[in-house]
Scaffold this active site. Structure first.
Site, PDB file in Angstrom:
ATOM      1  N   THR A 105       0.832  -1.243   0.005  1.00  0.00           N
ATOM      2  CA  THR A 105       0.027  -0.054  -0.113  1.00  0.00           C
ATOM      3  C   THR A 105       0.920   1.243   0.012  1.00  0.00           C
ATOM      4  OG1 THR A 105      -1.462   1.244   1.374  1.00  0.00           O
ATOM      5  CG2 THR A 105      -0.423  -0.089   2.447  1.00  0.00           C
ATOM      6  N   GLU A 122       0.232   3.595   1.806  1.00  0.00           N
ATOM      7  CA  GLU A 122       0.310   4.126   3.370  1.00  0.00           C
ATOM      8  C   GLU A 122       1.622   4.018   3.682  1.00  0.00           C
ATOM      9  OE1 GLU A 122      -1.508   5.146   6.173  1.00  0.00           O
ATOM     10  OE2 GLU A 122      -2.661   6.079   4.527  1.00  0.00           O
ATOM     11  N   TYR A 134      -1.177   0.380  10.911  1.00  0.00           N
ATOM     12  CA  TYR A 134      -1.835  -0.378   9.588  1.00  0.00           C
ATOM     13  C   TYR A 134      -0.168  -0.184   8.468  1.00  0.00           C
ATOM     14  CZ  TYR A 134      -3.298  -0.856   4.859  1.00  0.00           C
ATOM     15  OH  TYR A 134      -3.745  -1.113   3.373  1.00  0.00           O
TER      16      TYR A 134
HETATM   17  P1  NAP Z   1     -11.483  -4.560   2.776  1.00  0.00           P
HETATM   18  O1  NAP Z   1     -12.498  -4.108   2.012  1.00  0.00           O
HETATM   19  O2  NAP Z   1     -11.188  -3.908   4.281  1.00  0.00           O
HETATM   20  O3  NAP Z   1     -11.270  -6.104   3.003  1.00  0.00           O
HETATM   21  C1  NAP Z   1     -10.209  -6.805   4.030  1.00  0.00           C
HETATM   22  C2  NAP Z   1     -10.674  -8.350   3.763  1.00  0.00           C
HETATM   23  O4  NAP Z   1      -9.680  -8.785   4.851  1.00  0.00           O
HETATM   24  C3  NAP Z   1     -12.140  -8.663   4.195  1.00  0.00           C
HETATM   25  O5  NAP Z   1     -12.492  -9.459   3.222  1.00  0.00           O
HETATM   26  C4  NAP Z   1     -11.917  -9.321   5.694  1.00  0.00           C
HETATM   27  O6  NAP Z   1     -12.655 -10.406   5.942  1.00  0.00           O
HETATM   28  C5  NAP Z   1     -10.272  -9.834   5.572  1.00  0.00           C
HETATM   29  N1  NAP Z   1      -9.525 -10.126   6.753  1.00  0.00           N
HETATM   30  C6  NAP Z   1      -9.623  -9.341   7.889  1.00  0.00           C
HETATM   31  N2  NAP Z   1      -8.991 -10.126   8.833  1.00  0.00           N
HETATM   32  C7  NAP Z   1      -8.986 -11.266   8.309  1.00  0.00           C
HETATM   33  C8  NAP Z   1      -8.330 -12.411   9.001  1.00  0.00           C
HETATM   34  N3  NAP Z   1      -7.843 -12.701  10.289  1.00  0.00           N
HETATM   35  N4  NAP Z   1      -8.408 -13.714   8.330  1.00  0.00           N
HETATM   36  C9  NAP Z   1      -8.582 -13.577   6.884  1.00  0.00           C
HETATM   37  N5  NAP Z   1      -9.112 -12.515   6.379  1.00  0.00           N
HETATM   38  C10 NAP Z   1      -9.278 -11.272   7.218  1.00  0.00           C
HETATM   39  O7  NAP Z   1     -10.010  -4.288   1.952  1.00  0.00           O
HETATM   40  P2  NAP Z   1     -10.040  -3.792   0.658  1.00  0.00           P
HETATM   41  O8  NAP Z   1     -10.294  -2.293   0.298  1.00  0.00           O
HETATM   42  O9  NAP Z   1     -10.606  -4.872  -0.383  1.00  0.00           O
HETATM   43  O10 NAP Z   1      -8.104  -4.058  -0.020  1.00  0.00           O
HETATM   44  C11 NAP Z   1      -7.882  -5.293   0.091  1.00  0.00           C
HETATM   45  C12 NAP Z   1      -6.256  -5.274   0.240  1.00  0.00           C
HETATM   46  O11 NAP Z   1      -5.527  -4.271  -0.229  1.00  0.00           O
HETATM   47  C13 NAP Z   1      -6.137  -5.264   1.980  1.00  0.00           C
HETATM   48  O12 NAP Z   1      -4.799  -5.868   2.103  1.00  0.00           O
HETATM   49  C14 NAP Z   1      -5.764  -3.657   1.864  1.00  0.00           C
HETATM   50  O13 NAP Z   1      -4.980  -3.497   2.914  1.00  0.00           O
HETATM   51  C15 NAP Z   1      -4.959  -3.513   0.644  1.00  0.00           C
HETATM   52  N6  NAP Z   1      -4.860  -2.268   0.000  1.00  0.00           N
HETATM   53  C16 NAP Z   1      -6.235  -1.738  -0.275  1.00  0.00           C
HETATM   54  C17 NAP Z   1      -6.202  -0.399  -0.765  1.00  0.00           C
HETATM   55  C18 NAP Z   1      -7.363   0.364  -0.998  1.00  0.00           C
HETATM   56  O14 NAP Z   1      -7.394   1.770  -1.414  1.00  0.00           O
HETATM   57  N7  NAP Z   1      -8.492  -0.292  -1.191  1.00  0.00           N
HETATM   58  C19 NAP Z   1      -4.991   0.149  -0.982  1.00  0.00           C
HETATM   59  C20 NAP Z   1      -3.820  -0.361  -0.613  1.00  0.00           C
HETATM   60  C21 NAP Z   1      -3.799  -1.651  -0.276  1.00  0.00           C
HETATM   61  P3  NAP Z   1     -13.961 -10.044   6.897  1.00  0.00           P
HETATM   62  O15 NAP Z   1     -15.046  -9.796   5.975  1.00  0.00           O
HETATM   63  O16 NAP Z   1     -14.178 -11.403   7.529  1.00  0.00           O
HETATM   64  O17 NAP Z   1     -13.568  -9.023   7.980  1.00  0.00           O
HETATM   65  O1  G4F Z   2     -10.658   6.639   3.301  1.00  0.00           O
HETATM   66  P1  G4F Z   2      -9.775   6.429   4.417  1.00  0.00           P
HETATM   67  O2  G4F Z   2      -9.838   5.821   5.598  1.00  0.00           O
HETATM   68  O3  G4F Z   2      -8.426   5.899   3.574  1.00  0.00           O
HETATM   69  P2  G4F Z   2      -6.806   5.912   3.898  1.00  0.00           P
HETATM   70  O4  G4F Z   2      -6.729   6.253   5.225  1.00  0.00           O
HETATM   71  O5  G4F Z   2      -6.010   6.780   2.826  1.00  0.00           O
HETATM   72  O6  G4F Z   2      -6.724   4.327   3.900  1.00  0.00           O
HETATM   73  C1  G4F Z   2      -6.978   3.574   2.488  1.00  0.00           C
HETATM   74  O7  G4F Z   2      -6.149   3.632   1.399  1.00  0.00           O
HETATM   75  C2  G4F Z   2      -4.845   3.066   1.832  1.00  0.00           C
HETATM   76  C3  G4F Z   2      -4.036   3.276   0.690  1.00  0.00           C
HETATM   77  O8  G4F Z   2      -3.133   4.545   0.687  1.00  0.00           O
HETATM   78  C4  G4F Z   2      -5.050   1.552   2.103  1.00  0.00           C
HETATM   79  F1  G4F Z   2      -3.865   1.011   2.118  1.00  0.00           F
HETATM   80  C5  G4F Z   2      -5.867   1.367   3.411  1.00  0.00           C
HETATM   81  O9  G4F Z   2      -6.100  -0.041   3.359  1.00  0.00           O
HETATM   82  C6  G4F Z   2      -7.286   2.138   3.097  1.00  0.00           C
HETATM   83  O10 G4F Z   2      -8.063   1.360   2.011  1.00  0.00           O
HETATM   84  O11 G4F Z   2      -9.099   7.998   4.775  1.00  0.00           O
HETATM   85  C7  G4F Z   2      -8.779   8.775   3.669  1.00  0.00           C
HETATM   86  C8  G4F Z   2      -8.390  10.296   4.249  1.00  0.00           C
HETATM   87  C9  G4F Z   2      -7.646  10.186   5.825  1.00  0.00           C
HETATM   88  O12 G4F Z   2      -6.763  11.356   5.533  1.00  0.00           O
HETATM   89  C10 G4F Z   2      -8.443  10.577   6.656  1.00  0.00           C
HETATM   90  O13 G4F Z   2      -7.935  11.029   7.756  1.00  0.00           O
HETATM   91  O14 G4F Z   2      -9.506  10.877   4.850  1.00  0.00           O
HETATM   92  C11 G4F Z   2      -9.715  11.405   6.159  1.00  0.00           C
HETATM   93  N1  G4F Z   2     -10.777  11.625   6.643  1.00  0.00           N
HETATM   94  C12 G4F Z   2     -11.505  12.530   7.101  1.00  0.00           C
HETATM   95  N2  G4F Z   2     -12.767  12.234   7.543  1.00  0.00           N
HETATM   96  C13 G4F Z   2     -11.743  10.486   7.000  1.00  0.00           C
HETATM   97  C14 G4F Z   2     -12.897  11.021   7.595  1.00  0.00           C
HETATM   98  N3  G4F Z   2     -11.599   9.172   7.002  1.00  0.00           N
HETATM   99  C15 G4F Z   2     -12.316   8.226   7.286  1.00  0.00           C
HETATM  100  N4  G4F Z   2     -12.279   6.580   7.126  1.00  0.00           N
HETATM  101  N5  G4F Z   2     -13.379   8.731   8.006  1.00  0.00           N
HETATM  102  C16 G4F Z   2     -13.919  10.070   8.190  1.00  0.00           C
HETATM  103  O15 G4F Z   2     -14.720  10.355   8.844  1.00  0.00           O
END
Ligand code: NAP
Ligand code: G4F
Length: 323
Positions: free
Chosen positions: A120, A122, A148
Site C-alpha cells: 500500500t 500508506e 496499519y
Molecule cells: P477490505 O474491504 O477492508 O477487505 C479486507 C478483507 O480482509 C475482508 O475480506 C476481511 O474479512 C479480511 N480479513 C480481515 N481479517 C482477516 C483475518 N484474520 N483472516 C482472513 N481474512 C481477514 O479491503 P480492500 O479495500 O478490499 O483491500 C484489499 C487489500 O488491499 C487489503 O490488504 C488492503 O490493506 C490493501 N490495500 C487496499 C487499498 C485500497 O485503497 N482499497 C490500497 C492499498 C492496499 P472479513 O469480512 O471477515 O472481515
Molecule cells: O478513506 P480513508 O480511511 O483511507 P486511507 O486512510 O487513505 O486508507 C485507505 O487507503 C490506503 C492506501 O493509501 C489503503 F492501504 C488502506 O487500506 C485504505 O484503503 O481516509 C482517507 C483520508 C484520511 O486522510 C482520513 O484522515 O480521509 C480522512 N478522513 C476525514 N474524515 C476520514 C474521515 N477518513 C475516514 N475513514 N472517515 C472519516 O470520517
C-alpha cells in the site's frame, strides 16, 4: 484469495471467474449473514474456512485448493481502526502474510504457486522529506505513519524476502487508494457518497467527518484488480505501483459529490468531528504508475470525476430501494 468478502475481493472474484478460473475464497468466522450474501453474489466461489492468524487453517486451505495463484488481500485495512487495535493489526496484516507464505512453502508448492501481496501507498507516509515531486514510485523511501502502515511494511518486506530467499514467484502491488461501489462504508469516499445519496433522498441532513485537507490519489478498484492479475501473468515477479498520478483533497471530493445532486456548496451539510481524526495523518499521496503502464501495459478506465459520479449514482440507486 484471502479477503474475498472485501472490496477488492469482490472485483477480483468477478474478474477471475470471467477468465475461467476456479476460484477459492477464504472466509473466517462462523456461518453468518455475510457468508450467505457472498454465496448469493458469487455462487462460483468455493469457500474455505480459514483465518490469517491460524497457520493450520492456512495449510488446510492450500492443501484443499492446490493454488496456481494466491492473491493475499485479507487484512485489517482501516487506518483509523489500526490505531485503536495495533496488536490485532500486527497479527493479521503483518504476521498473517508470513503465515500464508509459510503454508505455501511447507506444502511444497513454492515452485508452482504465484503469490500477490497487497502492499500500500500508506507505507510512504506522505511527509515533506520523502515526497517526490512526480509521485512515489517503487524506489521511494518508506515512512509509515500508522500501525496499519507499519504492519504493511513488514508484510511487504517478508514477501520480498521469500522471493529472494526461496526463489518464489512473489509480486507486490503498491496500490494507492482505490474506491468504487463495493467500498466499505467506513472509508471516507463511500461514507461521503452514501451520505450525499441519503441527503438527496431526504433520509439524512448532515455528515460528520475528520480532517478535510488531506489529499489522496484515488482510482477505481475494478481497474486496480486487473493490475493485480497482470502482475501474476508477467514473466517474472516484481514490485509495481498502481496509481492515477493525480491527487485531490477530501474537499474536492465533497465538491464533486454534492455537485452530482445539484448542490453547489457542501459546507452547510458537513460537520467536523474530532473522533474521525488520526493521531498521525498522511498529508498527501501521489503515485507514479509509469512502471506498471510500461511493463505490464496497465491502464485505467475511470477518472476522478467519473469515480465520484459512479459512486454517488450507485448509492442513490441502493438507498432508493429502501427509501
Ligand atoms: P477490505 O474491504 O477492508 O477487505 C479486507 C478483507 O480482509 C475482508 O475480506 C476481511 O474479512 C479480511 N480479513 C480481515 N481479517 C482477516 C483475518 N484474520 N483472516 C482472513 N481474512 C481477514 O479491503 P480492500 O479495500 O478490499 O483491500 C484489499 C487489500 O488491499 C487489503 O490488504 C488492503 O490493506 C490493501 N490495500 C487496499 C487499498 C485500497 O485503497 N482499497 C490500497 C492499498 C492496499 P472479513 O469480512 O471477515 O472481515
Ligand atoms: O478513506 P480513508 O480511511 O483511507 P486511507 O486512510 O487513505 O486508507 C485507505 O487507503 C490506503 C492506501 O493509501 C489503503 F492501504 C488502506 O487500506 C485504505 O484503503 O481516509 C482517507 C483520508 C484520511 O486522510 C482520513 O484522515 O480521509 C480522512 N478522513 C476525514 N474524515 C476520514 C474521515 N477518513 C475516514 N475513514 N472517515 C472519516 O470520517
Amino acid at each position: 484469495m484471502t479477503g474475498v468478502t472485501g472490496q477488492d475481493g469482490g472485483h477480483l472474484a468477478e474478474l477471475l471467474h470471467s477468465k475461467g478460473y476456479e476460484v477459492f475464497g477464504l472466509i473466517r468466522g462462523q456461518r453468518n449473514a455475510r457468508r450467505e450474501a457472498l454465496e448469493r453474489e458469487f455462487p462460483f466461489v468455493r469457500l474455505i474456512e480459514a483465518d490469517l492468524t491460524d497457520q493450520t487453517s492456512l495449510i488446510h486451505a492450500v492443501a484443499t485448493s492446490q493454488p496456481h495463484e494466491i492473491y493475499n488481500l485479507g487484512a485489517i485495512s482501516h487506518v483509523g481502526y489500526s490505531f485503536r487495535n495495533p496488536q490485532l493489526t500486527a497479527d493479521i496484516t503483518a504476521k498473517g502474510v508470513l503465515n500464508l507464505l509459510e503454508a505455501v512453502r511447507v506444502s511444497g508448492l513454492s515452485d508452482s504457486t504465484r503469490f500477490y501481496q497487497a502492499s500500500t501507498s500508506e507505507m510512504f507516509g506522505g511527509l515533506d522529506y520523502n515526497r517526490p515531486g512526480a509521485g512515489y514510485n517503487e524506489n521511494s523511501l518508506f515512512h509509515p505513519r500508522s500501525p496499519y502502515g507499519v504492519a504493511k511494511l513488514y508484510a511487504h518486506w517478508i514477501a520480498r524476502n521469500y522471493r529472494e530467499s526461496y526463489g518464489m514467484f512473489v509480486s507486490t502491488g503498491i496500490l494507492f487508494n482505490h474506491e468504487g461501489e463495493r467500498r466499505g462504508l467506513e472509508f471516507v469516499t463511500r461514507k461521503i457518497t452514501n451520505a450525499v445519496a441519503a441527503i438527496h433522498l431526504g433520509l439524512q441532513d448532515h455528515l460528520a467527518l475528520g480532517d478535510l485537507w488531506p489529499k489522496r490519489d484515488w482510482g477505481y478498484a475494478g481497474d486496480y484488480v486487473r493490475g493485480m492479475w497482470q502482475m501474476l501473468q508477467h514473466h517474472e515477479p516484481d514490485d509495481f505501483v498502481l496509481a492515477t498520478g493525480e491527487t485531490h483533497s477530501i474537499e474536492e471530493f465533497l465538491t464533486l459529490a454534492f455537485a452530482a445532486i445539484g448542490e453547489t456548496d457542501w459546507k452547510p451539510y458537513v460537520r467536523q468531528d474530532p473522533q474521525f481524526r488520526r493521531p498521525a495523518e498522511v498529508d498527501i499521496l501521489l503515485g507514479d504508475p509509469s512502471k506498471a503502464e510500461r511493463v505490464l501495459g496497465w491502464e485505467r478506465t475511470v477518472d476522478f470525476p467519473g469515480l465520484v459520479s459512479l459512486m454517488v449514482q450507485h448509492d442513490i440507486q441502493v438507498l432508493s430501494r429502501h427509501a
